[in-house]
Design a protein around this motif. Sequence first.
Motif, PDB file in Angstrom:
ATOM      1  N   ARG A  27      -5.219  -0.752   4.312  1.00  0.00           N
ATOM      2  CA  ARG A  27      -4.193  -0.432   3.307  1.00  0.00           C
ATOM      3  C   ARG A  27      -3.988  -1.555   2.293  1.00  0.00           C
ATOM      4  NH1 ARG A  27      -1.201   4.079   4.580  1.00  0.00           N
ATOM      5  NH2 ARG A  27      -1.391   4.786   6.728  1.00  0.00           N
ATOM      6  N   GLU A  28      -3.974  -2.801   2.768  1.00  0.00           N
ATOM      7  CA  GLU A  28      -3.689  -3.918   1.878  1.00  0.00           C
ATOM      8  C   GLU A  28      -4.860  -4.158   0.918  1.00  0.00           C
ATOM      9  OE1 GLU A  28      -3.438  -4.127   5.262  1.00  0.00           O
ATOM     10  OE2 GLU A  28      -1.269  -3.769   5.317  1.00  0.00           O
ATOM     11  N   GLU A  31      -5.145  -1.926  -2.048  1.00  0.00           N
ATOM     12  CA  GLU A  31      -4.326  -2.216  -3.232  1.00  0.00           C
ATOM     13  C   GLU A  31      -5.101  -3.091  -4.219  1.00  0.00           C
ATOM     14  OE1 GLU A  31      -0.222  -3.544  -2.615  1.00  0.00           O
ATOM     15  OE2 GLU A  31      -0.401  -2.883  -0.523  1.00  0.00           O
TER      16      GLU A  31
END
Lengths: 303, 244
Positions: A27-28, A31
């Motif tokens: 998820r990180e 980004e």
Amino acid sequence: MDLSVKLPGLDLKNPVIPASGCAGYGRELAELYDLSRLGGIAIKSATPKERFGNPTPRIAETPMGMLNAIGLQNHGVDYIIENELPFLAKYDTCVLANVAGAAEEDYIEVIEKMNDEPVISAFELNISCPNVKHGGIGLGTDPELAAHITRLAKAAAKKPVYVKLTPNVTSIVDIAKAVEAAGADGLVMINTLLGMRIDLKSGRPVLANNTGGLSGPAIKPVAVRAVWQCAQAVSIPIIGVGGIARAEDVLEFLLAGADAVEVGAMNFVDPYICVKIIDDLERVLNKYGYTSVRDVIERRKLK
Amino acid sequence: MRTETAKITDNRKIAADTWKMVLKTSLAAETGCGQFVQVQVPGYFLRRPISVCRVLDGEHLVLIYKVVGDGTARMAEMQVGESLDLFGPLGHGFPVEDRNVLLIGGGVGVPPLLETAARHIQAGHHVTAILGFNDAESIILEQQFRQLGCDVYVATMDGSYGTKGTVMDAIRKNDIQEEYVLSCGPLPMLKAVSSAFQKGYVSLEARMACGMGACMGCVVKDQEGESLRVCKDGPVFAIGKVVL
């Protein structure tokens, strides 16, 4: 240039995979860049139940590297299947599910629960975490125990099983041969080296766990040596990991006998490191006279 | 959040072991009060998480850091014109709510409160700042808070300036009645603030690796036992949420 490479269950568009524990569940990093650019992603260890992990501090810096003692923190396999895997399904990349536990049945439970998840390409059996008291590294330091858990995992798994090995042993080759004989589809090596730092003011260890796993460029020569030794002793593919920081390091691991690589601690230094390495790999392979990743694998001399 | 190479436009000692660095970076325009950046110090492996003290003209970040080890000592040696790689802005900072605020800062926990003060004053709110330090030589930013228009009270542990004692002593002595608090500083101070006030937010400090929520190196527990990442879920948390 064709950077693709094919390993059991892993049809990689390029050989670069963020290592388990260094990219969470993607998820990180998502980004920052498109995860579909990655050859694959090795997700954070899954255990049957939620684990909080070790007390903090869990992190310490070292020369050209770092110590960690996270302690396999994760929400448990059910949560991961429900909440993390659907996110990864949006991306065109191979997912290596890192499986951990405190006992044999833990590994089997996680594998059985993840078996029918289409997003998972293969399992990565973590028998090499130095930061938990039971299981993990206890299984990975004895050839017979390592072979035993590999056999059980293979019997349970509907996907290829890669076994992640620890360098904290007298002979990593003996472990590699044992898990190959037990049916492992591939090896991932190396996990972290057991290390320690002491705070000079307090006279106490920096990490609350006292010891932790050393990673980063400091361990790269150890990893290259381990891959080279094992590549001569086994015929299953090896995913090399340990201190990879640039495209040249990927070539070094390929030449040592790896067919793909995982990038670990450098993700914390430069969160874009994996895509930077992928973008630079063609230049480096060209520079040293190779026409593709497969060309390196075919032409390398392991003796 | 993204990485960017930023040019150093100022780097000077402002108090005992405490330095101020100004960097020109487009990250400034995206940075909120209470957020932090991860600084890549040449020659050192892990980045250093440092809170943003001030955003100037939307194109400069002011960082105030204490020299505590080799990495920050190297940072202090860096010259104007040299560059540093930054990763940020990171974390959830202080909210700017429609109310007057009491800011309570201790030591190098004071810097992120300066941008926080500026944004509240800009929004038309009254700001009271309680700043605690070990001694007079360690005091930073007192005049900057005053120039913004804050009511400022200083406490020093040795009594060499302002109220002798902690920030809580200064609050009692000056009969401060505000009840909504934004605070950053050492753990004992945050504990005292959290037991004295119910409304507001505290900002935590932690050893970090990734700074973006991936590595689980900096976790704390909330009251229900759930884990939270200081870097990603914080560093600012509502008072009472986290077990300190």
